[in-house]
Design an enzyme around this catalytic site. Structure first.
Site, short mmCIF file in Angstrom:
data_model
loop_
_atom_site.label_atom_id
_atom_site.label_comp_id
_atom_site.label_asym_id
_atom_site.label_seq_id
_atom_site.Cartn_x
_atom_site.Cartn_y
_atom_site.Cartn_z
N ASP A 58 -51.55 23.11 16.05
CA ASP A 58 -51.26 24.42 15.47
C ASP A 58 -50.85 24.25 14.01
O ASP A 58 -49.93 23.50 13.71
CB ASP A 58 -50.13 25.07 16.29
CG ASP A 58 -49.71 26.41 15.72
OD1 ASP A 58 -50.48 27.01 14.96
OD2 ASP A 58 -48.58 26.85 16.05
N ASN A 60 -50.12 26.99 11.87
CA ASN A 60 -49.37 28.11 11.28
C ASN A 60 -48.20 28.60 12.13
O ASN A 60 -47.67 29.69 11.89
CB ASN A 60 -50.32 29.28 10.96
CG ASN A 60 -50.96 29.83 12.23
OD1 ASN A 60 -50.83 29.23 13.30
ND2 ASN A 60 -51.63 30.96 12.11
N ASP A 62 -47.91 29.75 15.18
CA ASP A 62 -47.99 30.81 16.18
C ASP A 62 -48.09 30.27 17.61
O ASP A 62 -48.25 31.03 18.56
CB ASP A 62 -49.16 31.79 15.88
CG ASP A 62 -50.52 31.12 16.02
OD1 ASP A 62 -50.56 29.88 16.25
OD2 ASP A 62 -51.54 31.82 15.90
N ASP A 66 -55.51 25.54 16.17
CA ASP A 66 -56.47 26.28 15.34
C ASP A 66 -57.34 25.31 14.54
O ASP A 66 -57.13 24.09 14.58
CB ASP A 66 -55.72 27.26 14.42
CG ASP A 66 -54.52 26.61 13.76
OD1 ASP A 66 -54.69 25.52 13.18
OD2 ASP A 66 -53.40 27.16 13.86
N ASP A 236 -72.86 25.28 28.21
CA ASP A 236 -72.04 25.68 29.36
C ASP A 236 -72.93 26.14 30.53
O ASP A 236 -73.80 26.99 30.35
CB ASP A 236 -71.14 26.84 28.90
CG ASP A 236 -70.00 27.13 29.84
OD1 ASP A 236 -69.14 26.26 30.00
OD2 ASP A 236 -69.98 28.23 30.42
N GLU A 290 -74.12 21.15 30.64
CA GLU A 290 -73.13 21.08 31.71
C GLU A 290 -73.87 21.50 32.98
O GLU A 290 -74.07 22.68 33.23
CB GLU A 290 -71.94 22.00 31.43
CG GLU A 290 -70.78 21.70 32.36
CD GLU A 290 -69.95 22.91 32.68
OE1 GLU A 290 -68.82 22.75 33.17
OE2 GLU A 290 -70.40 24.06 32.47
#
Ligand code: TEU
Ligand code: CA
Length: 599
Positions: A58, A60, A62, A66, A236, A290
């Protein structure tokens, strides 16, 4: 005799050098195959590192990982020697399934940052001569995707046939298909009184690939990202895209494993060949499907290079050896070995495989296949790395496994985030079928959230994952002992062993292209196998137990130079090996064994 040996060695090295040159230029022209018949390709020689952005880093405060966080830790990733990063979905999503429910394929998830952050990540990855592979999730979208918002409005909406709609059958669901996230795969939509299909969550409606416009939309969005310079896709549940539009009921014997029915739709190969023609063939990219629900017999149909579909797939047999339909089960080493042997036998030199033992949908590698107790966690995690990087196929490392991160000590349903768990809780516990205690005990071994707890960067509060007060999912309490800072500082750490193993694999063609042979399939404690390419052969010996074992190397093989071992100082060469608990060794096989090399 001697002359021929020298001659064949010269031919072999010539082929090898042309392989190296072609890999470096990224050329897709036909190249001479190597001694074992393989066309050299960069993606066969790569080691892939999977980043699950929400849990990586992370930037920032929060509490959510990210893109900037990933960019800031590229030294850490590249330090392992990996050369490809696979990024789990980073697209705009309401997060019903952590990004596997996409609302806008051309937008970055706000929580992860902006398109400028993405471009910066891609630029920095390329600058370091690494590659970036994206997650392509196109069996379904989010129900908040504009196409579905339109589609559900009316039966004659232009987007109606982007999804799969059916009227009720005898006032019930159109058939008995089930969702992987509990309950029926059909959801009644009040606006039009029809059902839509969702093989996963209700918020993940399945796209209708039989509509050529849908396929064109998919090819366009693939080009959007490829034209930015990304190097391929992990696709996926890609075999699910084609459905038998008559929707027959699942027969009773298929209900426990509907994935084998879902993955056997009538037009799947046709659509993948079309995708290859229209998109993939125009770029030098890697693709990995996958392929949940694909049998070994069906695998060459997806990955044989002469068919122009995918480069490789994930086969689930090994990663799911410790569970049967979400219920933890015991497993034996001979079972595991036979999976690798059968995979190898199913794929000839026109095909390629992956080595995949963990990801964001499965428990932690060391907890599932090793021993995560304090005494053996480090040794067994290193043994597993030895296996991961010496089996045949492109190895996939899941973030945190290089630190030996472990399963999470879940205590209550509130500790989970995963929609699969939340839905199953309602279906199994709230309904009274299973006790809460049994349910949680099972999830401690099987839950996907085990792999999704944030990366443990250091021993500061919240493990250095976030400067904020609360990470989106709790951090494993073992972070003061298990974290990246400590691992980087300790030359004997799991991280540094990964680095050494990846280096050994990368510089040893036999560990990439060499034949695989299990020397001792019935042995319940030791996995011993060879990898051989031309005259270059290696012996890998892994003690999958906490017992000390006197192991006689099978006849015909002489272990010569020790290449690496996970427990430090060990015997250089011998015919009998004294293996310590979870000891792993890689030897070069003596050249006098060449003719004895099994093939
Ligand atoms: O997974 C699909 C899949 O085959 C599974 O491993 C699945 O998550 C599990 O069997 C559920 O029981 C892919 C993604 O990797 C997964 O994270 C997504 O939830 C799923 O597709 C839907 O997009
Ligand atoms: Ca953040």
């Amino acid at each position: 005799m001697h002359f021929f040996r020298i001659l064949s060695a010269c031919v072999f090295y010539f082929l090898l050098m042309s392989a190296v040159v072609s890999a470096a230029t990224g050329s897709t022209d036909p190249q001479p195959a190597d001694a074992n018949g393989y066309q050299p390709r960069w993606w066969k020689e790569a080691v892939v590192y999977q980043v699950y952005p929400r849990s990586f880093k992370d930037s920032n405060g929060d509490g959510i990982g990210d893109l900037k966080g990933i960019t800031s830790e590229l030294d850490y990733i590249q330090g392992l020697g990996v050369n490809v990063i696979w990024l789990s979905p980073h697209y705009d999503s309401p997060n019903a399934d952590n990004g596997y429910d996409i609302r806008d394929y051309r937008k970055v998830m706000t929580e992860f940052g902006t398109m400028a952050d993405f471009d910066e990540l891609l630029r920095t990855v390329k600058q370091r001569h690494m590659r970036l592979v994206l997650d392509l999730v196109v069996n379904h979208t989010s129900d908040e995707h504009q196409w579905f918002v339109e589609s559900r409005k009316s039966k004659d909406n232009p987007y109606r046939s982007y999804y799969i709609w059916r009227p009720a059958k005898n006032s019930k669901e159109p058939n008995n298909w089930t969702s992987f996230f509990s309950g029926s795969a059909w959801k009644l939509d009040p606006a039009t009184g029809e059902y839509y299909l969702h093989l996963f969550a209700q918020k993940q409606p399945d796209l209708n690939w039989d509509n050529p416009k849908v396929r064109q939309e998919v090819y366009d969005l693939m080009k959007f990202w490829l034209d930015k310079g990304v190097d391929g896709f992990r696709m996926d549940v890609i075999p699910f895209v084609s459905k038998d539009q008559t929707f027959p009921d699942l027969p009773a014997n298929a209900q426990a494993h509907p994935e084998y029915v879902y993955a056997a739709g009538p037009h799947m190969h046709e659509y993948l060949q079309e995708m290859n023609r229209e998109v993939l063939s125009k770029y030098d990219v890697m693709t990995v499907g996958e392929a949940f629900g694909t049998t070994l017999q069906q695998t060459p149909l997806l990955v044989d290079e002469r068919r122009h579909e995918l480069n490789m797939i994930f086969n689930f047999d090994a990663v799911r050896i410790n569970q049967e339909n979400g219920v933890a089960r015991g497993w034996t080493l001979p079972e595991l070995k036979s999976i690798f042997t059968r995979q190898d036998a199913a794929l000839d030199a026109h095909c390629w495989n992956t080595v995949f033992l963990s990801n964001h949908d499965n428990p932690r590698l060391v907890s599932a296949f090793g021993d995560d107790s304090a005494a053996y966690r480090v040794a067994s995690a290193k043994l597993l790395a030895t296996m991961l990087f010496t089996l045949k196929g492109t190895p996939f490392v899941y973030q945190g496994d290089e630190l030996g991160m472990t399963n999470y000590p879940f205590k209550s349903i509130d500790d989970f985030d995963d929609i699969e768990v939340k839905n199953a809780w309602k279906e199994r516990v709230v309904s009274g079928k299973v006790s809460a205690a049994d349910f949680i005990a099972n999830l401690r071994k099987t839950s996907r959230d085990n792999a999704r707890t944030p990366i443990q960067w250091d021993h500061s509060s919240n493990a250095g994952f976030t400067t904020g007060a609360k990470p989106w999912l709790a951090i494993n309490p073992n972070y003061p002992q298990i974290n990246a800072k400590a691992a980087l500082a300790d030359r004997g750490s799991i991280y540094h062993y990964y680095r050494a193993m990846i280096e050994l694999r990368s510089k040893t063609p036999a560990l990439i292209y060499g034949d695989f042979k299990d020397l001792d399939p019935a042995n319940s404690k030791v996995f011993a196998y060879t990898r051989a390419l031309g005259s270059d052969a290696y012996l890998i010996v892994l003690n999958f137990s906490k017992e000390e074992i006197e192991y006689a190397i099978p006849a015909g093989i002489t272990a010569e130079g020790l290449q690496i071992s996970n427990l430090g100082k060990t015997e250089a060469a011998a015919t009998r090996l004294h293996l310590r608990a979870w000891e792993a060794r890689v030897y070069k096989v003596a050249s006098s064994n060449r003719t004895a090399q099994p093939n």
